[in-house]
Scaffold this active site. Structure first.
Site, PDB file in Angstrom:
ATOM      1  CG  ASP A   1      -2.022   1.011   1.159  1.00  0.00           C
ATOM      2  OD1 ASP A   1      -1.814   2.087   0.553  1.00  0.00           O
ATOM      3  OD2 ASP A   1      -3.106   0.752   1.709  1.00  0.00           O
TER       4      ASP A   1
ATOM      5  CE  LYS B   1      -6.641  11.043   0.803  1.00  0.00           C
ATOM      6  NZ  LYS B   1      -7.915  11.090   1.573  1.00  0.00           N
TER       7      LYS B   1
ATOM      8  CD  GLU C   1       4.215  -5.724 -12.749  1.00  0.00           C
ATOM      9  OE1 GLU C   1       5.180  -5.356 -13.452  1.00  0.00           O
ATOM     10  OE2 GLU C   1       4.176  -6.825 -12.163  1.00  0.00           O
TER      11      GLU C   1
END
Length: 253
Positions: free
Chosen positions: A161, A165, A235
Site C-alpha cells: 500500500d 496522502k 501491477e
C-alpha cells in the site's frame, strides 16, 4: 493434493472467534500501540476458497500471535531450509507461480486478506506446493517475535500500500525501523526485492534501503524488471493507469 505437515504455534482456541472451519483469526487480536501499514481485510470468499481453508489451513497456515518462535526446519520438513518471506501476497497467484518455479526454495507468505489465504491454499493443493506456508497477521510481529535472526534467505515485498496522502506516509511499510528489523532476520547474501508502481514510494524505498548499512544495492538505483517475477493484479492495474513500475534489488552484506 500434497501431503500436509502440522503447522506449529496454533493453540486449540486460536480460532474461537471465527466459525469457519480452519479460518485464520483477525490480526486485531494481537493489539499493539504502533502505527500499522495495513488494514485487516476479510472480504467475501468463494466456496472454493472457503473449502480450501477448511481442508488445509491446519497443515499449511499459522496465525501470527507473537508468542513463540517458529521452527522452520520442522514446519517445512527440511533441514536448514532456504526460506523467503513474502509480505503481502494478495490473492497469491504470483506467489504460487514463483514457489512452483523454485521447488528447492521455501516460501513463507504473510497477509491479512482471508480470501487470499483461501485462494493460495487452493493453489497449494492443486499445484502440489510442499515448499509454501502461510501466515495470517502482522508481518512486523512475525519478524520481530517469531523468526530468528539470520533465518531468512530472502524478503519479497511487491506493491505494498503506497499510502499516497502525505499525512499517511508514516504508515508505509518501508521505513528505517522496519528495514533494520528485516535485515537482522536475513542471512548474509540474502536478497531483498521490492516493487511498486507509485513513483514517490519508489523514491522512498530507494532512499531507505540505500541508507541501511546492512544492505547493498545490486544496481546503480532501480533494478531491471526480473523475468521471473510474475505480473501481479496490482501491477496490471498500475500499468493500466500509466504508472511506471520500479523494482529494487538489494543484498544483505
Amino acid at each position: 493434493m500434497t501431503s500436509q505437515t502440522t503447522a506449529p504455534a496454533i493453540a486449540p482456541d486460536d480460532r474461537a472467534h471465527d466459525d469457519r472451519p480452519g479460518a485464520p483469526v483477525s490480526p486485531e487480536l494481537h493489539r499493539e500501540q504502533r502505527i500499522r501499514s495495513f488494514h485487516p481485510r476479510k472480504g467475501r470468499m468463494s466456496t472454493a476458497q472457503h473449502d480450501a481453508l477448511a481442508r488445509s489451513w491446519d497443515g499449511y497456515g499459522i496465525r501470527v500471535d507473537g508468542k513463540r518462535a517458529l521452527d522452520l526446519d520442522a514446519w517445512f520438513g527440511r533441514p536448514d531450509p532456504r526460506v523467503v518471506l513474502e509480505i503481502g501476497f494478495g490473492m497469491g497467484d504470483a506467489t504460487a507461480t514463483m514457489a512452483g518455479a523454485e521447488p528447492d526454495r521455501c516460501v513463507l507468505a504473510v497477509d491479512v486478506h482471508t480470501p487470499g489465504h483461501g485462494n493460495l491454499l487452493r493453489r497449494i493443493e492443486s499445484d502440489g506446493l510442499d515448499n509454501l506456508r502461510l501466515a495470517e497477521g502482522d508481518a512486523v510481529v512475525l519478524l520481530r517475535d517469531q523468526l530468528a535472526p539470520q533465518s531468512l534467505d530472502g524478503l519479497r515485498i511487491y506493491f505494498p500500500d503506497p499510502w499516497p496522502k502525505a499525512r499517511h506516509h508514516k504508515r508505509r511499510l518501508i521505513q528505517p525501523e522496519f528495514v533494520a528489523l528485516a535485515a537482522s532476520r536475513l542471512r548474509s547474501g540474502a536478497t531483498v526485492h521490492c516493487a511498486t508502481d507509485w513513483e514517490p514510494y519508489a523514491e522512498q524505498m530507494l532512499d531507505v534501503l540505500s541508507a541501511s548499512p546492512e544492505l547493498a544495492n545490486l544496481h546503480a538505483d532501480y533494478a531491471p524488471r526480473p523475468d521471473w517475477r510474475p505480473v501481479t493484479k496490482f501491477e496490471r492495474q498500475g500499468l493500466a493507469k500509466g504508472h511506471v513500475v520500479r523494482d529494487l534489488l538489494f543484498r544483505r552484506v
